[in-house]
Each structure stands twice: as structure tokens, then as C-alpha cells.
Write a protein that holds these residues in place. Structure first.
Motif, PDB file in Angstrom:
ATOM      1  N   SER A  75       0.805  -1.219   0.000  1.00 52.54           N
ATOM      2  CA  SER A  75       0.000   0.000   0.000  1.00 52.54           C
ATOM      3  C   SER A  75       0.837   1.268   0.000  1.00 52.54           C
ATOM      4  O   SER A  75       0.311   2.363  -0.199  1.00 52.54           O
ATOM      5  N   ALA A  79       1.789  -0.151  -7.782  1.00 47.37           N
ATOM      6  CA  ALA A  79       2.165  -1.423  -8.393  1.00 47.37           C
ATOM      7  C   ALA A  79       3.163  -1.224  -9.519  1.00 47.37           C
ATOM      8  O   ALA A  79       4.104  -2.011  -9.685  1.00 47.37           O
ATOM      9  N   ASP A  80       2.984  -0.150 -10.315  1.00 41.88           N
ATOM     10  CA  ASP A  80       3.910   0.111 -11.419  1.00 41.88           C
ATOM     11  C   ASP A  80       5.344   0.280 -10.909  1.00 41.88           C
ATOM     12  O   ASP A  80       6.295  -0.174 -11.551  1.00 41.88           O
ATOM     13  N   GLU A 104      -6.451  -4.488  -1.556  1.00 42.54           N
ATOM     14  CA  GLU A 104      -6.678  -3.761  -2.807  1.00 42.54           C
ATOM     15  C   GLU A 104      -5.389  -3.651  -3.611  1.00 42.54           C
ATOM     16  O   GLU A 104      -5.370  -3.862  -4.829  1.00 42.54           O
ATOM     17  N   ALA A 105      -4.308  -3.324  -2.925  1.00 44.29           N
ATOM     18  CA  ALA A 105      -3.019  -3.169  -3.599  1.00 44.29           C
ATOM     19  C   ALA A 105      -2.525  -4.502  -4.158  1.00 44.29           C
ATOM     20  O   ALA A 105      -1.984  -4.560  -5.263  1.00 44.29           O
ATOM     21  N   HIS A 108      -4.438  -5.335  -7.339  1.00 44.54           N
ATOM     22  CA  HIS A 108      -3.944  -4.544  -8.468  1.00 44.54           C
ATOM     23  C   HIS A 108      -2.606  -5.092  -8.960  1.00 44.54           C
ATOM     24  O   HIS A 108      -2.363  -5.206 -10.172  1.00 44.54           O
ATOM     25  N   ASN A 111      -3.131  -8.354 -10.879  1.00 44.91           N
ATOM     26  CA  ASN A 111      -3.669  -8.117 -12.219  1.00 44.91           C
ATOM     27  C   ASN A 111      -2.589  -7.597 -13.160  1.00 44.91           C
ATOM     28  O   ASN A 111      -2.531  -7.976 -14.336  1.00 44.91           O
ATOM     29  N   LEU A 112      -1.730  -6.735 -12.635  1.00 43.73           N
ATOM     30  CA  LEU A 112      -0.660  -6.178 -13.465  1.00 43.73           C
ATOM     31  C   LEU A 112       0.358  -7.262 -13.833  1.00 43.73           C
ATOM     32  O   LEU A 112       0.846  -7.311 -14.980  1.00 43.73           O
TER      33      LEU A 112
END
Length: 231
Positions: A75, A79-80, A104-105, A108, A111-112
């Protein structure tokens, strides 16, 4: 006269050649060796404390060039940014204290990784389906993770682990002492770590070489700690 032993940190050997493979962990080792040909984005190394999860994760880290991250990193950093140097990530103790923002983090991030063809190695005591996740989408993603279990050590592995733990402390012991310990401690890596540390402390305090008599006394001294590991 007894000497006060100093609590100096021990640095275990964590190379691939140092990892001891038997029937209790060979399936997990095979999954590490199979990378990057994994069937899903994530692989979860699951087992009790001291079962070798971190050692095997370190082997994969060296193999893959993965970036180690912590639950706190999830958090704190986008993510990038976590993926700016590697498409492989290592998250240890993954089920520990995952708050809503962390979930949540992690979703993400997962998914990335999936979009980029990357991989995530998780270590945990339990499989992801037992983590009591609040976020249904994250639970469904992690339900697809390959789970590789590291089981309790068999006799051969427990003896080999005892030898390695003594060697990590630059101590040499004979087969008779190793067999004596293997028959008397709980069948777990944590128990092996506890008793080797207790024997080392006692031998140092008494300025004696490690014998069965020293080991017997150390076992009696560590009885409470060993009983606690079994509860």
C-alpha cells in the motif's frame, strides 16, 4: 566456572546446494525448478515455521531475479513502481496482517503481473483459501495459485537439518549425537532450531565440547520451549 554466552546472530547458508531435498519437500522444490513454466501467476509455498519456505524462496529469488516486497510495501508504493525493475515478485509471510488497503493493492499488483506475464511467489503458513480475505476478487485470483506444501520432515531430513544447523554455527557433531536428538525432539524444523541453539549456548557457557551429556542437559532446559512448539 560458567561463561556467559553472547547471543550472536547466526547466518544460515541459503544456496540451492544447501537445500536438503527429501520426500517431505521434493514437490515444492520441483515447482521452484520448473519456473518460469508455472500454470498460474502465483505460486504459494506453504508450511509451518522453519520448514524451509524462506530458504526455498531465496533460491527462487536468485534464479528469477525477483524483487522482494513486504506486506507494508503493497500500500506504500504503486504497483507500477514495484514492477519497474522486475516482472517477478517475492512476498513472504503473505497472510500476515493484510488490511483492506493491502488487499486492494495486492489485487492490483496481481492483475498487473497477469497482464505482463509475470510471476508472484508467496510464502505463508496456510494456503490462500484459508486467509479469510475480505476482497472477493482477490480471493478468487489467489484461489488459482499453485500451492506447494512443505511437510514435516521425515527422519532423514530431520537428521540432515540438525547437521546443517550445527554447521551453520561452525560446529561439528557426530552421527550418534544427531540420532540421539532426532529420536527425542518433535518432528519439526522449529524444534531442531530450538534445540541446536540450546545445545550451543550450554556448551559455550560450560566451555565444553558438544556431547550427548551436554545435549541431554540442553534438552531438559529447552523442554518448555519444545512443548510450546507442539501446542
Amino acid at each position: 566456572m560458567s561463561q556467559l554466552p553472547l547471543e550472536l546472530p547466526q547466518r544460515p547458508a541459503l544456496g540451492r546446494g544447501d537445500f536438503l531435498v527429501t520426500s517431505s519437500n521434493e514437490a515444492a522444490v520441483a515447482w521452484i525448478d520448473r519456473w518460469p513454466d508455472w500454470p498460474s501467476v502465483a505460486l504459494a509455498l506453504v508450511g509451518p515455521a522453519g520448514s524451509g519456505k524462506s530458504h526455498l524462496a531465496e533460491v527462487w529469488h536468485d534464479l528469477s531475479g525477483a524483487r522482494p516486497v513486504t506486506v507494508a510495501d503493497l500500500s506504500r508504493q504503486p504497483a507500477d513502481r514495484l514492477l519497474d525493475r522486475s516482472a517477478a515478485l517475492l512476498l513472504e509471510d503473505a497472510e500476515a496482517a493484510l488490511g483492506p488497503e493491502d488487499e486492494e493493492a495486492l489485487l492490483h499488483l496481481y492483475n498487473l503481473l497477469a497482464e505482463r506475464g509475470g510471476h508472484l511467489l508467496l510464502t505463508a503458513r496456510q494456503a490462500p483459501k484459508r486467509w479469510n480475505l475480505r476482497l472477493p476478487d482477490l480471493a478468487s485470483r489467489l484461489a488459482t495459485a499453485t500451492v506447494a506444501e512443505l511437510g514435516p520432515p521425515d527422519d532423514a531430513l530431520l537428521q540432515a537439518v540438525l547437521v546443517k544447523l550445527f554447521a551453520d554455527r561452525q560446529l561439528q557433531v557426530g552421527a550418534e549425537l544427531v540420532e540421539f536428538l532426532q529420536r527425542r525432539i518433535p518432528r519439526s524444523f522449529a524444534a531442531a532450531q530450538t534445540v541446536v541453539a540450546a545445545i550451543d549456548r550450554r556448551a559455550l557457557a560450560e566451555r565444553r565440547r558438544i556431547t550427548i551429556a551436554v545435549a541431554r542437559a540442553a534438552l531438559a532446559e529447552a523442554a518448555g520451549a519444545l512443548d510450546a512448539l507442539e501446542t
